[in-house]
Design a protein around this motif. Structure first.
Motif, PDB file in Angstrom:
ATOM      1  N   LYS A 122      13.568  19.139  86.842  1.00  0.00           N
ATOM      2  CA  LYS A 122      13.298  20.366  87.735  1.00  0.00           C
ATOM      3  C   LYS A 122      11.880  20.426  88.021  1.00  0.00           C
ATOM      4  O   LYS A 122      11.279  20.747  89.062  1.00  0.00           O
ATOM      5  CB  LYS A 122      13.608  21.596  87.396  1.00  0.00           C
ATOM      6  CG  LYS A 122      13.266  22.178  86.025  1.00  0.00           C
ATOM      7  CD  LYS A 122      13.646  23.351  85.609  1.00  0.00           C
ATOM      8  CE  LYS A 122      13.177  24.187  84.402  1.00  0.00           C
ATOM      9  NZ  LYS A 122      13.624  25.490  84.100  1.00  0.00           N
ATOM     10  N   SER A 123      10.876  19.716  87.267  1.00  0.00           N
ATOM     11  CA  SER A 123       9.453  19.908  87.493  1.00  0.00           C
ATOM     12  C   SER A 123       9.131  18.965  88.497  1.00  0.00           C
ATOM     13  O   SER A 123       8.063  19.009  89.075  1.00  0.00           O
ATOM     14  CB  SER A 123       8.457  19.383  86.206  1.00  0.00           C
ATOM     15  OG  SER A 123       8.949  17.981  85.707  1.00  0.00           O
ATOM     16  N   HIS A 124      10.120  17.942  88.850  1.00  0.00           N
ATOM     17  CA  HIS A 124       9.626  17.075  90.194  1.00  0.00           C
ATOM     18  C   HIS A 124      10.369  17.704  91.361  1.00  0.00           C
ATOM     19  O   HIS A 124      10.326  16.681  92.298  1.00  0.00           O
ATOM     20  CB  HIS A 124      10.223  15.717  89.896  1.00  0.00           C
ATOM     21  CG  HIS A 124       9.629  15.170  88.564  1.00  0.00           C
ATOM     22  ND1 HIS A 124       8.546  14.218  89.074  1.00  0.00           N
ATOM     23  CD2 HIS A 124       9.780  15.017  87.294  1.00  0.00           C
ATOM     24  CE1 HIS A 124       8.125  13.617  87.759  1.00  0.00           C
ATOM     25  NE2 HIS A 124       8.939  14.182  86.834  1.00  0.00           N
ATOM     26  N   ASN A 163       9.034  23.966  91.625  1.00  0.00           N
ATOM     27  CA  ASN A 163       7.791  24.083  92.324  1.00  0.00           C
ATOM     28  C   ASN A 163       7.929  24.618  93.605  1.00  0.00           C
ATOM     29  O   ASN A 163       8.883  24.453  94.500  1.00  0.00           O
ATOM     30  CB  ASN A 163       6.861  22.884  92.475  1.00  0.00           C
ATOM     31  CG  ASN A 163       6.914  22.172  91.141  1.00  0.00           C
ATOM     32  OD1 ASN A 163       6.064  22.649  90.260  1.00  0.00           O
ATOM     33  ND2 ASN A 163       7.495  21.126  90.977  1.00  0.00           N
ATOM     34  N   LYS A 203       7.758  13.669  93.666  1.00  0.00           N
ATOM     35  CA  LYS A 203       8.263  15.015  94.096  1.00  0.00           C
ATOM     36  C   LYS A 203       9.433  14.634  94.783  1.00  0.00           C
ATOM     37  O   LYS A 203       9.419  14.155  95.884  1.00  0.00           O
ATOM     38  CB  LYS A 203       7.274  16.015  94.657  1.00  0.00           C
ATOM     39  CG  LYS A 203       6.151  16.269  93.824  1.00  0.00           C
ATOM     40  CD  LYS A 203       6.454  17.733  92.658  1.00  0.00           C
ATOM     41  CE  LYS A 203       5.704  18.082  91.720  1.00  0.00           C
ATOM     42  NZ  LYS A 203       4.549  18.683  92.587  1.00  0.00           N
TER      43      LYS A 203
END
Length: 655
Positions: A392-394, A417, A464
């Motif tokens: 999920k950080s991507h 993000n 991303k």
């Protein structure tokens, strides 16, 4: 008195601006087209100096990605009208250096080709540059597209020309698929019928940003006349017509934006009925094809299926406006439909209406629609295992600074993000280009050929991944295969969202309330002040400058605690990237409200964006009663803010 003497006398008396006189003289010196001299003489003889000033006070400038202006004057001259009836389009477009006409699109195309040739030479690329040309249903759109295609070929560029009107996002998709150097869309998007425009996208399919914008403008401004000598035939470009094959490639990708097609197997979702209107525009080409293929129950507004640049059934073909969607609302009420969907002439914007708790059809704002789709797509991707705690950080939501902070709150709730950009979808697309370029070289070399799953997996692993992108002005994006806001894709995403709500026994309005209860109530109010023509442009500049030189210290009884001047402050986004300077000012108040002000880049207006909110304590949610109270309080607070700002505008203009 000769025309030259008439013009000089009017300038000497202050009726004709010096800049207008200079531009009229330059146009007449650069061309012997009888249309120009006849129209100017007719207006001058009749003393129509305001009209001449509007047409000539400047050379039409590149705004957010290209040209935009009147293609039909406020006053249509006899030479422009020709033999066309009064209720039909004139035979010729508006004469003027500040108008959308053959003179200006010729200069734009020749300047664009020159820039592309230089760009390719500097990049040591062999062969001719290539450009995709597309158009919507506006006055002169088809003629401008064909005219520009010929000019580009005469100057040594290969051309891909769509055979009929198409949506802006399909032009962007075609640029990427064909590895073209640029794309041009002849459109003025949602502007009134008298306008048209020339929108340029670069080789990534996105709207032009620096250094390309300045480079193209420099080449365009260097061209003063419309006469040119075509290259020898062997050096000219070739024409390729784009038709059904490109449609099918594009449709195949748009269909993948539906995350849960199985929803339509549920009885509640099967009953969902949609009314769609293309508002006389290009949305009618593919949206009905998509809805039918995906299995949605829908009908269209027959009178607005007709592709007509007059947009005869509406005051303005803008799906942001309630009046533009009234025929869809009437048909929905007659047929018992649950939602209405409308797209603008080039099908890059979408507006919707939904049933409220009382069964009345109400229109949602662009902020509400975008926030709902952002919430649904984020939640569903976690439910389907596409997004996980590990990746999920991507994942990222992309939005503009003036788009609802509800989307920032949604991203925070799910732990992904959220990145804010300047106004204009080209800035969202610029982020996508950055994410694409971060991919490993072996993936990057074949990235545009990957299917949606392969593309998604590559971004989630190495860069991303766009979950959703949107702006308050009714533009949305659900994937990166096209690099422009996409009305076709937005229809698919919203129709799926409505089917999801129906499968849960909810209306879309009821689902929105659930989201508010989860993350807090956020409300936005957008207002504009319109100032047309040469005098209007001066008023907009004066007003915008006044906020920079004299920002408010108190607004509507609340102290100003922060001012962000995007013209002079160094502002960074959530990724630490410095944001380019823009004529925009953000003001934050002590009571939690805020507002932004900026001149429009495409219309003769200055825009005000107001924000209010009522959020629960950390880890809490709003009850139904608390939500009702929050709606009333926040709505009143923004109404009060606008009343204060409206008075302040008058005071600033009077000073």
């Amino acid at each position: 008195m000769s025309l030259a003497d008439q013009l000089q006398a009017a300038a000497s008396s202050g009726q004709l601006l010096d800049a207008s006189l200079d531009n009229i003289r330059a146009l007449l010196a650069a061309s012997d087209n009888p249309l120009y001299s006849a129209s100017i003489e007719e207006l001058a003889t009749a003393g129509r100096w305001a009209e001449l000033n509007d047409r000539f006070f400047q050379a039409l400038k590149f705004g957010t990605g290209g040209l935009r202006g009147r293609t039909v004057g406020k006053i249509v001259t006899k030479a422009e009208r020709g033999s066309a009836p009064e209720d039909q389009r004139p035979e010729a477009p508006c004469v003027g250096t500040n108008a959308m006409n053959f003179y200006n699109v010729s200069r734009a195309t020749r300047g664009l080709v020159t820039y592309l040739k230089n760009f390719r030479a500097n990049a040591k690329l062999s062969g001719k540059p290539s450009i995709v040309f597309a158009h919507d249903t506006r006055h002169f759109s088809a003629e401008f597209a064909k005219f520009c295609a010929k000019i580009a070929m005469d100057h040594g560029a290969n051309v891909y020309l769509f055979d009929y009107c198409r949506a802006t996002p399909e032009m962007s998709f075609a640029v990427r698929q064909l590895r073209a150097d640029a794309g041009v869309m002849i459109t003025a998007s949602h502007n009134p019928a008298h306008d048209n425009g020339y929108k340029v996208n670069f080789n990534d399919g996105a709207g032009i940003v620096e250094p390309h914008a300045t480079g193209i403008i420099k080449e365009v401004n260097a061209i003063k006349g419309e006469e040119y000598t075509a290259l020898p035939e062997a050096e000219r470009g070739q024409l390729t017509t784009l038709a059904d094959d490109m449609d099918q490639q594009y449709l195949a990708r748009v269909e993948t934006m539906m995350l849960q097609p199985e929803l339509l197997q549920k009885e509640e979702a099967k009953k969902l009925k949609i009314v769609f209107t293309a508002l006389h525009g290009a949305g009618g080409v593919l949206v009905p094809v998509l809805l039918k293929k995906l299995g949605f129950n829908f009908l269209t507004v027959p009178e607005q299926d007709v592709r007509d640049g007059r947009f005869p059934t509406v005051k303005s073909p803008n799906p942001e406006n309630a009046s533009a969607l009234q025929m869809a609302v009437d048909l929905a009420n007659k047929e018992g439909a649950d939602i209405i969907i409308g797209t603008d002439p080039d099908c890059d914007r979408m507006g919707v209406g939904v049933r409220n708790a009382s069964g009345e059809m109400v229109l949602l704002t662009g902020n509400q629609v975008g926030s709902l789709m952002a919430w649904y797509r984020t939640k569903t991707m976690f439910d389907l295992g596409i997004l996980t705690a590990e990746n999920k950080s991507h994942a990222v939501l992309l939005k503009t600074f003036v788009t609802s902070p509800l989307q920032d709150a949604i991203a925070a709730k799910f732990g992904i993000n959220c990145v804010n950009t300047l106004t204009g979808f080209k800035w969202i697309s610029a982020k996508l280009s950055k994410y694409e370029s971060a991919l490993p070289a072996d993936i990057l070399s074949r990235y545009r050929d990957l299917n949606n799953v392969e593309s998604r997996n590559a971004r989630l692993k190495h860069s991303k991944f766009l979950v959703f992108g949107g702006e308050e002005s009714y533009g949305y994006m659900g994937d990166d295969f096209s690099r422009d806001k996409d009305g076709n894709g937005a229809v698919v995403m919203f129709a799926e969202l409505a089917a999801y709500a129906a499968s849960r026994g909810l209306t879309v309005a009821g689902l929105l309330d659930q989201v508010y209860c989860e993350v807090g109530y956020f409300l936005e109010r957008n207002e504009s002040k319109v100032f047309e023509g040469a005098s209007g442009a001066a008023q907009i500049t004066k007003l915008a400058d006044s906020y920079g030189s004299n920002p408010p210290k108190e607004v509507d009884g609340s102290a100003v605690i922060k001012v962000r001047d995007f013209r002079k402050d160094e502002i960074t986004d959530e990724e630490g990237e410095v944001v380019m300077k823009e004529k925009m000012l953000f003001v934050d108040l002590a009571d939690g409200r805020s507002f932004a002000v900026r001149p429009s880049g495409t219309e003769p207006k200055i825009k005000y964006y107001m924000f209010g909110r009522s959020v629960p304590a950390a880890g809490q949610s709003l009850s139904a009663e608390e939500l009702t109270a929050a709606k009333a309080k926040v709505t009143e607070s923004l109404a009060s803010m606008w009343a204060w700002l409206d008075k302040d505008i008058d005071a600033r203009l009077a000073s």
